[in-house]
Design an enzyme around this catalytic site. Sequence first.
Site, short mmCIF file in Angstrom:
data_model
loop_
_atom_site.label_atom_id
_atom_site.label_comp_id
_atom_site.label_asym_id
_atom_site.label_seq_id
_atom_site.Cartn_x
_atom_site.Cartn_y
_atom_site.Cartn_z
N GLY A 41 26.89 28.21 35.51
CA GLY A 41 27.86 29.28 35.69
C GLY A 41 28.68 29.20 36.96
O GLY A 41 29.45 30.11 37.25
N GLU A 42 28.53 28.10 37.71
CA GLU A 42 29.34 27.90 38.91
C GLU A 42 30.03 26.54 38.83
O GLU A 42 29.46 25.58 38.32
CB GLU A 42 28.48 27.97 40.17
CG GLU A 42 27.86 29.34 40.41
CD GLU A 42 27.03 29.38 41.68
OE1 GLU A 42 27.40 28.67 42.64
OE2 GLU A 42 26.03 30.11 41.71
N GLY B 20 19.18 40.77 38.85
CA GLY B 20 20.57 40.39 38.61
C GLY B 20 20.66 39.42 37.45
O GLY B 20 19.75 39.34 36.62
N GLY B 21 21.73 38.64 37.41
CA GLY B 21 21.92 37.67 36.34
C GLY B 21 21.55 36.27 36.76
O GLY B 21 20.83 36.05 37.75
N ASP B 22 22.05 35.28 36.01
CA ASP B 22 21.74 33.88 36.29
C ASP B 22 22.22 33.45 37.67
O ASP B 22 21.60 32.63 38.33
CB ASP B 22 22.36 32.98 35.21
CG ASP B 22 21.67 33.14 33.87
OD1 ASP B 22 20.54 33.67 33.84
OD2 ASP B 22 22.27 32.76 32.84
N HIS C 133 26.72 40.51 49.97
CA HIS C 133 27.78 39.52 49.77
C HIS C 133 27.17 38.27 49.13
O HIS C 133 25.94 38.14 49.04
CB HIS C 133 28.44 39.16 51.11
CG HIS C 133 27.46 38.77 52.18
ND1 HIS C 133 26.89 37.52 52.26
CD2 HIS C 133 26.94 39.48 53.22
CE1 HIS C 133 26.07 37.45 53.28
NE2 HIS C 133 26.08 38.64 53.89
N ALA C 134 28.02 37.37 48.71
CA ALA C 134 27.55 36.12 48.10
C ALA C 134 26.70 35.35 49.10
O ALA C 134 27.01 35.30 50.29
CB ALA C 134 28.74 35.28 47.66
N ARG D 50 35.94 38.20 29.51
CA ARG D 50 36.72 37.03 29.93
C ARG D 50 36.18 35.75 29.31
O ARG D 50 36.94 34.80 29.06
CB ARG D 50 36.75 36.92 31.45
CG ARG D 50 35.43 36.59 32.13
CD ARG D 50 35.58 36.64 33.65
NE ARG D 50 34.39 36.24 34.37
CZ ARG D 50 33.40 37.05 34.70
NH1 ARG D 50 33.48 38.32 34.34
NH2 ARG D 50 32.35 36.60 35.36
N ARG E 269 38.41 37.53 36.21
CA ARG E 269 37.23 38.35 36.46
C ARG E 269 37.49 39.84 36.23
O ARG E 269 36.57 40.59 35.96
CB ARG E 269 36.73 38.13 37.89
CG ARG E 269 35.97 36.81 38.06
CD ARG E 269 35.27 36.72 39.40
NE ARG E 269 34.27 35.66 39.38
CZ ARG E 269 33.01 35.82 39.01
NH1 ARG E 269 32.60 37.01 38.62
NH2 ARG E 269 32.17 34.82 39.01
#
Length: 498
Positions: A455-456, A149-151, A126-127, A264, A258
Amino acid sequence: KENCFVPTSEIIAVEETELNKKQRNIGKWQKMAKPHAFTVYYVKKARNHRWRCSDVTFWCVDEHLCNQWIQALKELLEMQKSRPKQLLVYINPYGGKRQGKSIYEQKVAPLFSLASISTDVVITEHANHAKDNLFEVNINKYDGVVCVGGDGMFSEVMHGLIGRMQKDSGIDQNNPKAPLVQCNIRIGIIPAGSTDCICYSTVGISDPVTSALHIIVGDCQPLDVSSVHHNNTFLKYSVSLLGYGFYGDILKDSEKKRWMGPMRYDYSGFKTFLSHHYYEGTISFQPAKHTVGSPRDKDSCRTGCYVCKKSEQQLAEQHKECGLKHEEDEEEWKVIKGKFLAINAVNMSCACPRSPKGLSPAAHLADGSADLILVRKCSRFDFLRYLVRHTNQDDQFDFSFVDVYRVKSFQFTSKLSEDNESNVTDIGKKRFGQFCRDHPACCCNIANSTWNCDGETLDSSAIQVRVHCQFVKLFARGIEENSKDEAAYSQSSIEQLL
């Protein structure tokens, strides 16, 4: 076979090799009763900063001599003290195309095993799983932490490590002027996300094998980190982009879509461009007077960067002379008010395959500064000209409506934050409002944009940002020179900088 020179630092492993019957019958070796052999695995560099694991086998008549070679090479490898022996690995199985677990197992784990690196692997569920876990594990038993994973995954691991360091040291992260403790545990990035900007900007390519090899050989690339606060509340750390206006609006819109996957971003980008919102506000910043370079000097950050090394020395001298608190309280702030289509602050070039030079081509990874880019209100056509410059070799700051500054801290306020929130700054400067473009065709009532922090989204538009020089360390070498066009600083350019 052509001869090649391989430095010890780029040898991955040495192993005794059992020759099969077919190999023993090749050429002159068929006359020998029992030839002995060993294989050297090493880094082979290909185009576009790509690394691959290659190998060469040496045959020897004398078993004792063969063993001597193996022992000597292994001793040389043992002397490479920067190499990790135990790693903590976090894998995001949901990011990008959901290939993180298979990428690690098929491409990375075999290389770690070859290099005799032990790993503890955690599949995140999970996050913030990795972030929370980093507050609990015995971090001292590891030589580094690897995120697959990604950034977003990198950001989670980075926040966990930095937060753990501050907690263990009794530092309050909510205090924007607190002297934060540097994070000395290196972070490795195995790219497996929809965006791998940080990996691309620090290695030169988003390739899992290349990144794994950088980790194995124990490279170390310091990285500046910006802390973001609202009043006395810590919000986030940023290593790549803080974007308000255009890039903030894209992120805010894309979060609702998403289900579209990576497409997107294209859709939201086109939609945001057409809406052409501008925002009015005031930006205050402290120029980074310690830096050797400037945002428009065309000197890209490369392996062993002279600008980063020199700027670090200059910053250390400044702190030694007057102290951090005195320096931040007394140094002059520059204030700019206006109507902006975009406000971007970058700690690195933010290069990616679509934009090979990034948002600020001369931004440096470890010089203790960020490049603050202000794109003022202009026509839609002019803004398009600016955006197109990110995809080619032209100077993207060569517009009358674009300003760029190298800063060590900045603050932003808007009308909405002034009306609804307490002051962000105590420097006594008047703050101005912010509003949506008053177009009949706009048909919207947006009063505020959103900050895009790596990105957040951030909850507050009014923020304080401070750059921390070389705050974290990556398993990376930086982007190596690979052509005459990217030659390192010549003596003349160094003399000009001095």
